[in-house]
Design a protein around this motif. Sequence first.
Motif, PDB file in Angstrom:
ATOM      1  N   VAL A 163       0.859  -1.179   0.000  1.00  8.45           N
ATOM      2  CA  VAL A 163       0.000   0.000   0.000  1.00  8.45           C
ATOM      3  C   VAL A 163       0.895   1.228   0.000  1.00  8.45           C
ATOM      4  CG1 VAL A 163      -1.787   1.257   1.243  1.00  8.45           C
ATOM      5  CG2 VAL A 163      -1.795  -1.253   1.240  1.00  8.45           C
ATOM      6  N   GLN A 164       0.617   2.154  -0.888  1.00  9.27           N
ATOM      7  CA  GLN A 164       1.476   3.324  -1.044  1.00  9.27           C
ATOM      8  C   GLN A 164       1.347   4.287   0.130  1.00  9.27           C
ATOM      9  OE1 GLN A 164       3.813   3.800  -3.580  1.00  9.27           O
ATOM     10  NE2 GLN A 164       3.269   1.630  -3.725  1.00  9.27           N
ATOM     11  N   CYS A 165       2.471   4.911   0.444  1.00 11.17           N
ATOM     12  CA  CYS A 165       2.560   5.859   1.547  1.00 11.17           C
ATOM     13  C   CYS A 165       2.244   7.268   1.040  1.00 11.17           C
ATOM     14  CB  CYS A 165       3.961   5.796   2.142  1.00 11.17           C
ATOM     15  SG  CYS A 165       4.369   7.141   3.246  1.00 11.17           S
ATOM     16  N   ARG A 166       1.400   8.004   1.759  1.00  9.56           N
ATOM     17  CA  ARG A 166       0.998   9.337   1.313  1.00  9.56           C
ATOM     18  C   ARG A 166       2.146  10.347   1.379  1.00  9.56           C
ATOM     19  NH1 ARG A 166      -4.193   9.779   0.087  1.00  9.56           N
ATOM     20  NH2 ARG A 166      -5.729   8.368   1.027  1.00  9.56           N
ATOM     21  N   VAL A 167       3.099  10.121   2.275  1.00  8.84           N
ATOM     22  CA  VAL A 167       4.236  11.030   2.346  1.00  8.84           C
ATOM     23  C   VAL A 167       5.008  10.987   1.035  1.00  8.84           C
ATOM     24  CG1 VAL A 167       6.450  11.469   3.481  1.00  8.84           C
ATOM     25  CG2 VAL A 167       4.447  10.907   4.858  1.00  8.84           C
ATOM     26  N   GLN A 168       5.240   9.786   0.520  1.00  3.96           N
ATOM     27  CA  GLN A 168       5.946   9.647  -0.751  1.00  3.96           C
ATOM     28  C   GLN A 168       5.100  10.139  -1.923  1.00  3.96           C
ATOM     29  OE1 GLN A 168       7.268   5.572  -1.073  1.00  3.96           O
ATOM     30  NE2 GLN A 168       8.950   5.871   0.381  1.00  3.96           N
ATOM     31  N   LEU A 169       3.774   9.988  -1.791  1.00  6.98           N
ATOM     32  CA  LEU A 169       2.876  10.470  -2.837  1.00  6.98           C
ATOM     33  C   LEU A 169       2.621  11.968  -2.733  1.00  6.98           C
ATOM     34  CD1 LEU A 169       0.183   7.618  -2.746  1.00  6.98           C
ATOM     35  CD2 LEU A 169       1.983   7.948  -4.465  1.00  6.98           C
ATOM     36  N   LYS A 170       3.101  12.558  -1.617  1.00  8.60           N
ATOM     37  CA  LYS A 170       2.912  13.985  -1.331  1.00  8.60           C
ATOM     38  C   LYS A 170       1.429  14.349  -1.289  1.00  8.60           C
ATOM     39  CE  LYS A 170       7.394  15.328  -3.219  1.00  8.60           C
ATOM     40  NZ  LYS A 170       8.153  16.192  -4.162  1.00  8.60           N
ATOM     41  N   SER A 171       0.662  13.452  -0.661  1.00  4.85           N
ATOM     42  CA  SER A 171      -0.782  13.673  -0.568  1.00  4.85           C
ATOM     43  C   SER A 171      -1.267  13.710   0.876  1.00  4.85           C
ATOM     44  CB  SER A 171      -1.536  12.578  -1.335  1.00  4.85           C
ATOM     45  OG  SER A 171      -1.263  11.294  -0.791  1.00  4.85           O
ATOM     46  N   VAL A 172      -0.349  13.993   1.823  1.00  2.10           N
ATOM     47  CA  VAL A 172      -0.733  14.109   3.228  1.00  2.10           C
ATOM     48  C   VAL A 172      -1.419  15.451   3.433  1.00  2.10           C
ATOM     49  CG1 VAL A 172       0.089  14.180   5.607  1.00  2.10           C
ATOM     50  CG2 VAL A 172       1.163  12.638   3.964  1.00  2.10           C
ATOM     51  N   ASP A 173      -2.557  15.452   4.101  1.00  7.25           N
ATOM     52  CA  ASP A 173      -3.269  16.689   4.383  1.00  7.25           C
ATOM     53  C   ASP A 173      -2.392  17.626   5.210  1.00  7.25           C
ATOM     54  OD1 ASP A 173      -5.208  18.435   6.113  1.00  7.25           O
ATOM     55  OD2 ASP A 173      -6.457  17.681   4.480  1.00  7.25           O
ATOM     56  N   SER A 174      -2.449  18.911   4.917  1.00  6.18           N
ATOM     57  CA  SER A 174      -1.597  19.886   5.594  1.00  6.18           C
ATOM     58  C   SER A 174      -1.873  19.988   7.087  1.00  6.18           C
ATOM     59  CB  SER A 174      -1.770  21.266   4.950  1.00  6.18           C
ATOM     60  OG  SER A 174      -3.131  21.680   5.017  1.00  6.18           O
ATOM     61  N   SER A 175      -3.079  19.574   7.508  1.00  9.50           N
ATOM     62  CA  SER A 175      -3.433  19.651   8.926  1.00  9.50           C
ATOM     63  C   SER A 175      -2.892  18.472   9.727  1.00  9.50           C
ATOM     64  CB  SER A 175      -4.959  19.724   9.095  1.00  9.50           C
ATOM     65  OG  SER A 175      -5.571  18.519   8.635  1.00  9.50           O
TER      66      SER A 175
END
Length: 386
Positions: A163-175
């Motif tokens: 499962v892909q990590c959002r940090v690497q996908l740069k899709s982590v919510d700013s909050s």
Amino acid sequence: MDTIDRAAKQQSKQTAFRRAEKTYSPRGIGKSDLTGVIDPLAPDGSSGTNGDTVRRIQLTHDLETPTRLAFQAFRQKRPPAYVLVSHPDLIVIPDALTDEAQRWLARKCLCDCTRPPNRTNLDPFFDLPAEALFSVSARQERQQQHNHRDSDSVQSVDSLETVQCRVQLKSVDSSVTTPKDKFYLQPATASDLLERLRWCTLGMQYNWTTKEYDLGASAFDVEIDSIMRSIAIATTRPENGGCSSKGWPCANNYDGSSYESQAGIINYYEERSTMAAHVDKTEDNMDAPLVSLSVGLSCVYLIGGSTRDVEPTALLLRSGDILAMCGESRLAFHGVPRIIAGSSPEYLTDSLAGSSDVVAAVYPEWHHFARYLTAHRINCNARKCS
């Protein structure tokens, strides 16, 4: 001597609830020592370290199995129920759910309720699949076993789909604060993620940052709601069966026929997990009970007062137990300082136990669930918000 004085001074600054949490933590007492933990099923009526005890009450309404369920949900229609002397509005119904109902609930909580649009603690950091992590993990395990039997195809753990990590996908919510744990900074297998699953939200989606239900809503599982509603009805205005005190208050004055599960949280505990002291008070409706169901490992449950300075009572909760927080107990601090290893019942941990259940064909084979429940506790709770 200075060390002893510093330790004593530090302890004196701790709240009564915090001292109890440390007492009942795995490091605070022996592995099998549950001294001071009230067991509602104890024949002699065990008492807590604060002198608290349980009192028997009598349900005045039946625990009815919802018509939408094709199996018997409750062991008895009028099971023994108890309240604490310190909390006459906290209702405990021990061993209330049938073996099959507990297996059904485990399946629901691990396979159905963790799927989108419900949110989990993993969603902010991983691009989770539409299929439940538990189902993906079971499927990958079957695939591995098949490949190991096939000499022409051998699949290593490293080759499993991740499962892909959002940090690497740069899709982590700013909050969202990026965690320091490296686990959340790289792709992970479904089985590894399953071990990090701690909660999921049902119905109205709770925002752990704002402490409000402001993340929209998903449809609350209708079958789980039907169970919760049956419990709310059954716990309406019980009688003080064994109580001789004329002034003993009614445990629950709320009319359960108007109950509806609008929001819920499922907590997933492994053997080292804890739940810190907190109060559930976001709901506008604080009159309706908060209904809680336990499956898997037993736990020590603490319930105190309106502040952390009130010494809490320790209560033993087992698989199949029902807990209904009614009246003033809704505003009491409560938590789970300890999960008891090796305490899951055999009808959950036996690899063949659920093979003949009504819903067996719809879910992964039971041995996957049996292995999980050997080392985990699931708590499913629901509340009416408006």
